[in-house]
Design an enzyme around this catalytic site. Structure first.
Site, mmCIF file in Angstrom:
data_model
loop_
_atom_site.group_PDB
_atom_site.id
_atom_site.type_symbol
_atom_site.label_atom_id
_atom_site.label_comp_id
_atom_site.label_asym_id
_atom_site.label_seq_id
_atom_site.Cartn_x
_atom_site.Cartn_y
_atom_site.Cartn_z
ATOM 1 N N CYS A 1 0.829 -1.198 0.000
ATOM 2 C CA CYS A 1 0.000 0.000 0.000
ATOM 3 C C CYS A 1 0.865 1.250 0.000
ATOM 4 O O CYS A 1 2.087 1.199 0.040
ATOM 5 C CB CYS A 1 -0.892 0.020 1.238
ATOM 6 S SG CYS A 1 -1.872 -1.487 1.466
ATOM 7 N N ILE B 1 -3.901 -7.649 -1.978
ATOM 8 C CA ILE B 1 -3.188 -8.922 -2.100
ATOM 9 C C ILE B 1 -3.653 -9.922 -1.055
ATOM 10 O O ILE B 1 -3.909 -11.074 -1.360
ATOM 11 C CB ILE B 1 -1.664 -8.678 -2.008
ATOM 12 C CG1 ILE B 1 -1.186 -7.940 -3.271
ATOM 13 C CG2 ILE B 1 -0.904 -9.990 -1.849
ATOM 14 C CD1 ILE B 1 0.222 -7.444 -3.210
#
Length: 574
Positions: free
Chosen positions: A2, A46
């Protein structure tokens, strides 16, 4: 993976923050704020794709997190929690609530995160510094974020001390007075001021007893590190596969658990290891892609350099960018062999120090005038070794690492003096000293290179050799086991084709000299013509380097000119 940011003051243009972090998290962008702090998060989904939203809130706690905790499901077994997600973000918050500052002894991961309890911030970064974290401070204003570029709208002032450090060594902190790098292996608290504390110091492991028979433990740690990085993902994980033993071992281990996709790149006109890589792919029956890449350097170089937000010298950022761009067409997550050279003695400059040749090299200083600095290979190796043997501190390190302005121009600044003092005070033999400095200084730049190269292409890279377990293990191996990564080669005999073991070590060689003298020459000279660099180094010296009146190797000349060029791009485009 991120992008994160936080501020204790009002952000006038929130879209600008999201725009600068978008490449780190194209799947989701969100924010949270109260009267004291504002937090921003962009997400590359993910783990727990549908429920792992951030910022994550629990009672009066807020967490934003960049990275992965690879063993988080295992750690959940020791936490009595009614879980609401399968995300490692939730696991990390509850680890903090149970263990506070002691949580780091349990987690294997790459991370930069912030936990807010309504009063103060708790910030932390992983052991090696794989995930970036920068701090902005000006007066009472405080901010943090994954990249320097998110602060560019805040009227920053250039740090001339940091620029001198960059010109001397090839690395710097940020280039700005208001921005510092949150140190790897540290945590900190912020309420009215930031106080940081070190939880991991790799120097401690140099002092520990050496392991007598480390090969079996090495095998087990590699298995665990690769397995953790494979299974902590809800999307497919692939692997880069060169013709070397590092990536080959990672692929061998990963293939035990799944039908793996592997990727080898071939650059036009460069050394080709695809045949060796294909032998590994065939042995482990991977779904293998050989990707041919023609690097359009001239039309991409400024963008690549500006992605870093600061002066950035490492020219391997160029192929790393193109490799990552191609790999992202196939996958979101990729395994690589990063870190093996640093912790297992893989660089050629380590060999003479392990063997003690540096102790006698200084007695051969009289032959330096007879050595042609234009020579490459072994003669260049001897030339630099003898020069380094007569130096100390930062000059010793610079000569062995990049050999930029050493013996040409001397830069003086408090930051340079601080690093010089730091190097001189290290109480290790020269091999261990060099490997320790490489971990503390050089590896950080290499990791930033890969983080930006991959994330600017929406790709996450995972490095098994930088696991918690490897960092606690590798320094306890006798240095004679590290000559040309001997212990990794011994393990490779069990897993890899013999052709890889007997092939000479050939890393990808950046054609920097060709670029500087060829397709980038006009652009570089244009930037240098009215250069910012003239505030720091004598213009006549640079002109003599350009005109080849100072007798240095062509590759060294190219490195110096590229160093100045990268500084100029940063200064002029920011």
């Amino acid at each position: 993976m991120c992008g994160i940011a936080g501020f204790n003051f009002k952000v006038e243009n929130k879209n600008a923050i999201f725009d600068k972090l978008y490449h780190r998290g194209p799947d989701e962008q969100s924010e949270w704020s109260d009267e004291k702090f504002s937090f921003f998060h962009t997400r590359l989904s993910i783990q727990d794709i549908y429920s792992g939203h951030q910022p994550f809130k629990y009672k009066n706690y807020i967490i934003i997190f960049n990275g992965e905790i690879y063993n988080h499901l295992e750690l959940r077994k020791n936490l009595n929690v009614n879980w609401t997600t399968n995300s490692d973000t939730e696991t990390l918050l509850h680890l903090y609530l149970k263990y506070r500052e002691k949580l780091f002894k349990y987690i294997d991961g790459m991370f930069a995160f912030c936990i807010y309890d309504g009063e103060k911030l708790f910030l932390a970064r992983d052991r090696a510094g794989k995930k970036p974290l920068y701090i902005y401070q000006k007066g009472n204003k405080f901010g943090f974020g994954s990249e320097i570029n998110i602060f560019k709208h805040l009227n920053l002032n250039i740090d001339e001390d940091d620029i001198k450090l960059f010109l001397s060594t090839g690395f710097c902190e940020s280039g700005y007075k208001e921005i510092t790098e949150f140190p790897a292996g540290h945590y900190g608290y912020f309420k009215k001021e930031l106080k940081t504390y070190q939880y991991f110091n790799i120097l401690d492991y140099y002092q520990m007893p050496k392991i007598d028979n480390p090969l079996e433990e090495l095998d087990n740690i590699l298995t665990k590190s690769v397995k953790n990085r494979l299974f902590s993902s809800d999307v497919e994980v692939g692997a880069f596969l060169s013709g070397g033993i590092d990536s080959g071992l990672v692929v061998a281990k990963a293939s035990e658990y799944q039908n793996l996709k592997t990727f080898t790149v071939r650059f036009d006109g460069q050394f080709d290891e695809s045949n060796l890589a294909s032998l590994v792919a065939k042995k482990y029956n991977t779904t293998h892609e050989i990707i041919d890449i023609k690097m359009d350097v001239k039309n991409n170089i400024e963008k690549i350099l500006l992605n870093y937000g600061k002066p950035f010298f490492d020219s391997s950022a160029i192929p790393s960018y193109f490799v990552s761009r191609e790999a992202r067409k196939y996958l979101k997550v990729i395994l690589n062999g990063d870190g093996a050279d640093e912790i297992f003695g893989g660089y050629r400059r380590y060999i003479p120090l392990i063997k003690g040749w540096d102790k006698i090299a200084k007695y051969f200083s009289f032959i330096l005038p007879f050595l042609n600095p234009q020579n490459r290979g072994k003669l260049m190796f001897i030339y630099r070794l003898i020069r380094a043997s007569n130096k100390q501190g930062i000059e010793w390190y610079n000569t062995l690492l990049n050999d930029l302005f050493v013996d040409i121009y001397n830069f003086n600044s408090p930051k340079i003096a601080k690093i010089d003092k730091f190097i001189k005070e290290i109480k290790l033999d020269n091999f261990e000293k060099l490997s320790f400095i490489d971990f503390e200084l050089n590896l950080k730049g290499l990791l930033m290179k890969m983080d930006i190269a991959t994330m600017s292409n929406f790709l996450e890279a995972r490095s098994p050799f930088l696991s918690k377990y490897f960092l606690e293990f590798a320094l306890r191996i006798d240095k004679n086991q590290k000559i040309s990564k001997k212990i990794l080669r011994d393990l490779a005999k069990k897993y890899l084709p013999n052709e890889l073991l007997t092939a000479p070590k050939r890393g990808f060689e950046i054609p920097l000299t060709s670029w500087v003298n060829g397709e980038l020459n006009e652009m570089i000279m244009s930037y240098l013509n009215n250069g910012f660099y003239k505030n720091f180094v004598d213009e006549k010296i640079i002109q003599n380097i350009i005109d080849r009146k100072i007798k240095i190797p062509e590759d060294r000349r190219a490195k110096i000119l590229y160093l100045l060029f990268s500084l100029e791009v940063w200064y002029n485009k920011n």
